[in-house]
Design a protein around this motif. Structure first.
Motif, PDB file in Angstrom:
ATOM      1  N   LEU A 201       0.787  -1.234   0.000  1.00 52.91           N
ATOM      2  CA  LEU A 201       0.000   0.000   0.000  1.00 52.91           C
ATOM      3  C   LEU A 201       0.821   1.287   0.000  1.00 52.91           C
ATOM      4  O   LEU A 201       0.409   2.288  -0.600  1.00 52.91           O
ATOM      5  N   VAL A 202       1.974   1.296   0.685  1.00 51.48           N
ATOM      6  CA  VAL A 202       2.714   2.555   0.832  1.00 51.48           C
ATOM      7  C   VAL A 202       3.115   3.173  -0.511  1.00 51.48           C
ATOM      8  O   VAL A 202       3.024   4.402  -0.691  1.00 51.48           O
ATOM      9  N   LEU A 207      -7.914   4.948  -4.031  1.00 49.08           N
ATOM     10  CA  LEU A 207      -9.009   5.927  -3.913  1.00 49.08           C
ATOM     11  C   LEU A 207      -8.491   7.336  -3.614  1.00 49.08           C
ATOM     12  O   LEU A 207      -9.191   8.148  -3.011  1.00 49.08           O
ATOM     13  N   GLY A 208      -7.260   7.607  -4.022  1.00 50.23           N
ATOM     14  CA  GLY A 208      -6.689   8.927  -3.800  1.00 50.23           C
ATOM     15  C   GLY A 208      -6.228   9.177  -2.373  1.00 50.23           C
ATOM     16  O   GLY A 208      -5.853  10.295  -2.016  1.00 50.23           O
ATOM     17  N   ARG A 213      -1.711   5.902   5.066  1.00 52.93           N
ATOM     18  CA  ARG A 213      -2.918   6.186   5.864  1.00 52.93           C
ATOM     19  C   ARG A 213      -3.805   4.937   5.933  1.00 52.93           C
ATOM     20  O   ARG A 213      -4.422   4.660   6.976  1.00 52.93           O
ATOM     21  N   TRP A 214      -3.876   4.183   4.836  1.00 50.92           N
ATOM     22  CA  TRP A 214      -4.660   2.954   4.832  1.00 50.92           C
ATOM     23  C   TRP A 214      -4.086   1.946   5.837  1.00 50.92           C
ATOM     24  O   TRP A 214      -4.841   1.228   6.510  1.00 50.92           O
TER      25      TRP A 214
END
Length: 482
Positions: A201-202, A207-208, A213-214
């Motif tokens: 993810l990083v 989704l912008g 943060r995810w």
């Protein structure tokens, strides 16, 4: 007329079959004796697993900082190193803010579990974590990150202390080492999970919304579900008796013993006779009385310096690899491979923790951290870096698991959470500065300098435990508390 006679006869037989220890006054010593003779059936392991799930998300909060660091660098919010020692816009400042919160939580609020109960404080600290991490995920400045990281750390600190007290009081003496191995093995599963999430993810922004943060939000969402499951946990019977809530303690013991007996398939063995230890309300002044002074000071030293070995490696793996010339994406991939076996160490500890004296396990694990760390610092080949990095993660987690087990055994119930909170707070205090020192040694002396610094800290731990650490393996909590 016959029916009442039959009923009276049945009641008489039941009374004659009633174990005599159930007629005795419920005391802390009796609770300990009744727990110590319980077999480790499914009920015991399920209870410990629920506690472990709380530890999972507390460690999740500690670990994610190092793994999302490349994303924070890319966003421009933080930097890897800073011109000044205590700059708050670097990774060291972000790590330190958590440990300031952990220090406050452990030293100022660690005793809450002695006052309000293990179960209640455990649940409240989990909710605290959920709320604070959601807010962290939406911060856009170093100041905002650091403030909310500190607030989150207060709740995490309380959770740590409560877990150690909870586990030691809900486990038979012959299985305390296994219990802590399970709890921290389950908790350490978060390390490879976070590394995988960060690796995936990083570098992107689903989704912008930036990937780092995810990673944080996934942890807070999972923690809320675990909080719901933990509402089923029982209160510590030892704590209930200590507070004079005898009827509640009896009910909790009855439920636990009934479930264990049904799973065991036969009558439980009677509790062993042991000298009763009178437990009254205690204060933290006892920590420096003649009975506990030497072990308190020993644990203060151990906690202060073992953290340098633990977080000096765990929180800096991606950054240390980048310092060796490995690009960001590769460093996250290697980090995932290194920590993939993170949970294995505590499960290995389960096999040996109650077979060998914990004092000497602590000594040898600290020596291993120092030696293997120096070897890691001298390597450059990716394959060897990963292999030795895996071994290092095994030994640092061996060290951490034994420290948690050991310190929870050395204080009586009346001050266990407060005592653990006090000595553990020194690890949080040193953690505030670990990041700054690691950044300094990395900048001035490279990766080898970092591990020479870590080795010096481990040497101090070895001397303190070898000279002043009491033996605990296989002993009842009341015997250790004398």
């Amino acid at each position: 007329m016959n029916t009442p006679n039959r009923t009276m006869s049945a009641d008489l037989v039941g009374a004659l079959d009633q174990p005599d220890y159930l007629d005795r006054p419920m005391t802390p010593g009796q609770v300990t004796a009744r727990f110590d003779r319980l077999p480790m059936t499914a009920t015991m392991w399920k209870t410990l697993t629920l506690v472990a799930l709380g530890g999972f998300f507390e460690l999740y909060d500690v670990y994610f900082a190092g793994y999302i660091a490349p994303g924070l660098f890319h966003s421009g919010i933080l930097t890897a190193t800073t011109p000044t020692f205590f700059a708050m816009n670097g990774l060291a400042g972000f790590l330190a803010s958590l440990f300031v919160g952990l220090f406050i939580g452990t030293i100022a609020f660690g005793g809450l579990a002695d006052r309000f109960g293990r179960r209640r404080v455990f649940a409240a600290s989990m909710l605290w974590y959920c709320v604070a991490t959601v807010v962290i995920a939406f911060q856009d400045t170093a100041l905002g990150l650091n403030i909310w990281r500190l607030i989150c750390g207060i709740g995490v600190g309380v959770q740590y202390v409560t877990i150690d007290s909870y586990v030691s009081e809900l486990t038979p003496r012959r299985a305390r080492g296994m219990a802590f191995g399970l709890v921290y093995g389950v908790a350490q599963i978060c390390a490879p999970l976070i590394a995988l999430l960060a690796w995936v993810l990083v570098p992107i922004a689903p989704l912008g919304f930036e990937g780092w943060r995810w990673v944080i939000l996934i942890g807070s969402t999972g923690a809320l579900f675990v909080w719901y499951l933990q509402l089923r946990l029982p209160e510590s019977p030892r704590w209930l008796v200590q507070k004079g809530r005898i009827d509640e303690a009896k009910r909790v013991m009855h439920v636990i013993e009934s479930k264990v007996r049904a799973e065991y398939g036969k009558a439980l063995p009677p509790p062993e006779e042991s000298p009763e230890v009178e437990e009254q309300s205690g204060t933290l002044r006892e920590l420096f009385g003649p009975t506990y002074r030497s072990r308190t000071l020993m644990l203060v030293v151990v906690n202060f310096f073992q953290t340098i070995g633990y977080y000096g490696f765990v929180s800096w793996i991606p950054t240390l690899l980048i310092a060796k010339g490995i690009m960001v994406t590769r460093s996250l991939e290697y980090t995932f491979l290194i920590v993939l076996l993170y949970p294995i160490a505590p499960f290995i500890v389960m096999l040996v923790a109650d077979r060998f004296e914990r004092k000497w396990q602590l000594v040898w694990s600290a020596i291993s951290v120092a030696v293997i760390g120096v070897v890691f610092s001298l390597l450059k080949t990716p394959g060897w870096l990963i292999a030795v990095g895996i071994v290092q993660t095994l030994v640092v987690n061996w060290l951490s698991t034994i420290v948690h087990t050991y310190q929870a055994e050395l204080f009586p119930t009346r001050i266990r959470a407060g005592g653990v909170g006090f000595v553990y707070s020194w690890s949080r205090l040193s953690s505030i500065f670990v990041g700054f020192f690691i950044a300094f040694f990395l900048r001035e002396f490279g990766v080898p300098g970092v591990f020479v610094f870590i080795s010096g800290a481990m040497a101090i731990v070895v001397v303190a435990v070898a000279l002043f650490g009491p033996r605990t393996t296989g002993l009842a909590l009341d015997d250790i508390a004398r």
